[in-house]
Enzyme design. Sequence first.
Site, short mmCIF file in Angstrom:
data_model
loop_
_atom_site.label_atom_id
_atom_site.label_comp_id
_atom_site.label_asym_id
_atom_site.label_seq_id
_atom_site.Cartn_x
_atom_site.Cartn_y
_atom_site.Cartn_z
N SER A 188 -5.84 -5.09 0.36
CA SER A 188 -6.26 -6.49 0.26
C SER A 188 -5.12 -7.36 0.78
CB SER A 188 -6.55 -6.86 -1.20
OG SER A 188 -7.56 -6.05 -1.75
N GLU A 189 -4.93 -7.34 2.09
CA GLU A 189 -3.73 -7.97 2.65
C GLU A 189 -3.65 -9.46 2.36
OE1 GLU A 189 -5.58 -5.79 4.32
OE2 GLU A 189 -4.22 -4.16 4.86
N HIS A 230 -4.06 0.35 15.91
CA HIS A 230 -2.83 0.60 15.17
C HIS A 230 -1.57 0.41 16.02
CE1 HIS A 230 -5.51 2.11 12.17
NE2 HIS A 230 -4.59 2.66 11.43
N GLU A 262 0.84 -1.18 0.00
CA GLU A 262 0.00 0.00 0.00
C GLU A 262 0.89 1.25 0.00
OE1 GLU A 262 -2.02 -1.21 3.49
OE2 GLU A 262 -3.04 -2.82 2.41
#
Lengths: 327, 348
Positions: free
Chosen positions: B66-67, B136, B29
Site C-alpha cells: 500500500s505505497e 521493474h 515491504e
Amino acid sequence: METLSIDTLLEMQRRMLRIRAFDERASKMVKRGHIPGTVHTSIGQEAQVVGATMALSPGDYTTGNHRSHGHPIGMGSPLGPLMAELVGKATGVCKGKGGSLHLADFAVGSLGESGIVGSSIPIAMGAALSASVRGTEQVALAFFGDGAANQGVLYESMNLSGVWNLPVIFLCENNQYALSTPAHTVTSGVIADRAAGFGMPGIRVEDGQDVLAVHDAVSTAVARARAGEGPSLIEVVTYRYNEHSEGLRLGTDYRPADEREAWLKKDPIQLFREHLRSQGVSADELDAMEAEVLAEVDEAVAFTDASPYPDPSVAFDDLYTDTEYAA
Amino acid sequence: MTVMSFLGAIGAAQREAMDADERVIIFGEDVEANVYGTTGAGKTRSDKGDFLQMYGRNRIRNTPISEESMVGAAAGAAMTGLRPIVDLSYSSFLYMAMDQFVNQVAKNRYMFGGQASMPVVFRSAMFYGLNTGAHHSDRPYPMFMNVPGLKIIAPATPTDAKGLLRSAIDSDDPVLTFEACLLWGSKEDVPEEEFWIPLGEARTAREGTDVTVVAISSSVPEAVAAAEALAASEGVSVEVIDPRTLVPLDRDAILRSVHKTGRLVVAEPAHRTCGAAAEISAHVVEEAFGVLKAPIVRVTAPDMQIPFSTALEKQMYPTRHTIEAAIRRVLDLPASAEATELASASAQ
C-alpha cells in the site's frame, strides 16, 4: 451520553459561532476581491466540525481538506493569523504561503489542510503511528468528505491503521455533494458500513446538525483510540449552505431549492442555541456571545489589514531546513 | 576498515542510525524478514540476528502493499517527531505514491510556512539491467528532481551508500535514495565506524585533464573503466565526477572540472529527455559556454521502454563502450573498431 459542563456547552456554541462568523466574513471578502483566489466555507457544517474537535484534547492531531477554515478554528486556533493567511499577509499562519486551501496551525495540533481530496488521510494515520511508537496517549483525527470516501488511500489507511492498531479516527463529513455530484450517485452502499471490512467500528451520525450527537460519537472513538483499542470510522451526515467554492462563480443550481430550505431549518447554531436556552442559559448571554465573536472577527480583519504583505524574497524560504547531519 | 558490499553498507548505515536515535524506525515491504540483507546485522536472517530481533516490532514494521498510505504515514510520522526510513523495494513502485510524494512530502514544509519539518528517507532499488521487463526496470530519479522540496541521492559505491544514507537519515528534509541493483554486489573497504558524507558534495572518482565525464549511479564504474581503457590505448586523461547527490546538485564541482578540461560527457541510465544529464548539460552551457572546446555529449538510455530480452535490453544503458565512444567524439579521436561495434544507439 456523557454529561458535559455548561462551560463546555457554551464553548461549543462559541466555536460554532466563530466558524460561522469567520466564514461569512471570508465569503464577503472573496466576493469583493479582498481575499484572492477562492474559499470553501463550512457554513452549515459547524456542528460536525466542533462536535469532533471538542472531543479531542490538547496534544491531539487533525488533518483536513479544502473545506478548511473550520477545522483549525474548531481546534482553537486564533482568528487573526488565519484571516491574514486567507488574504496573503506576512502574519498569516503559514506566512502567506498556504492560503485558504492549506491552513495549518501546529500549535493547536492542526497538521494541515489538503487541497487534494483524500490526500491528508494517511498523514493523520502517520501522526497516530508517531504517537503509538512514542508511547503517548495522543490521537489523530482525519477530516475528509464524501468525495474522499471513494479515494483508495482511505482504504489503504484504514487497513494499515487496523493492522497496526493505531489511535486514529477517520471522520467523513458527508455533506452529500462532491461539488455538484450527489454522493449517493457515486457511492456504493453506506460509507460507515465500509468499516466492517476492516474490523473497526463504523458509526453513522444521521443528525450531523446536532453538535452533541457528533461529540458523543467522536468521544467514544477517541476513548477507544486512547485506550489502545484502535481506529474507528465515523460518517456524519450534514449539509453545506453555500456554494462549493466561493469566488469562482461556479453554477449553483445543481441542488433542489427546497432541499436547501429544509436544511436551513436545521441550522446547527440555531438548534444549539435553543438547547442552551432550555438548559437555562439566558438569551442575553447568548446574544452577548454572538456580539463577542463578531468583534473577534472584526479584530482579525483589523489585524489582517494592519499586517504587511510578505517580502517577495520570502517565497524562497522554507523549502528545506538544510539541517544536514548530527555529526 | 572492513570489506562491505553495497547492500551491506546500507544495512550498516541503517543499524547505526537505529542505534543512535530511537526516533528512527523502518517500515516497508518485507523488512522484517531481512530479505534484501539491509535490515539485519549479517547477510541472512540467522546471521547475527535481524533488526526485528534487535529493535522489536515497534520500530521494524512490515507493511501491506500500500505505497500511497505508507508514504503518507511516513510524512505524518516525520511531522510529529519520528524519523522514518521507508523501504519501497523497487523504484517503479514509487509511482503508486506519487500524490503523497509530490503533494505532501515535498510541499508540506513550504506551504505551511516552515511549521513542519520532514525528516524521512525513502529507499528504493532501480532494478534495471536484470531482465525484469518494463515494470521493474525504471530509473525515475529525474522525475523527482523536478519536484522542489525533495532531496535525491544516487550512490555508486559502498562507501558512498553508507555515508550518504546516514546523512539522509539525519537530515531534517525528505530524501529519496535510488540504489542501482547492478551495484548491490560491488565491494570495497568501508570504515566500520560512523561517518557522514554531506548531501550535495560531488566525488571525483578519477582525476584527469583532457575531458570531464559526469556519471551517475551504475554509469560511474562504466565511466571509470572507459577512462582507464582510453588512458591505456590513447594516453588520454579523463576526469570522472560522480555527483552522488542529484538534489542539491554540486554544480560548482562540475563547473570546476569543465573549466579544467574544456570538454564534457554526461552519462546516466535514465531516459534522455529532461534527465539529469540534460540538466547538467544545460547548466554547463549557461555557465561555461566559453570554455567548451567541443559540444557536450550525453550518454543516456533512449526515450524507449525497457524490453525484457537480454538481446534487447543490454543496449539500453550506458556502458564503458558507449561512454568511450562519446569521449572519443568530444576529443575528435577516431572511433575504435570495437567501440563502434559495441556503442549502442544510446550514445547518439
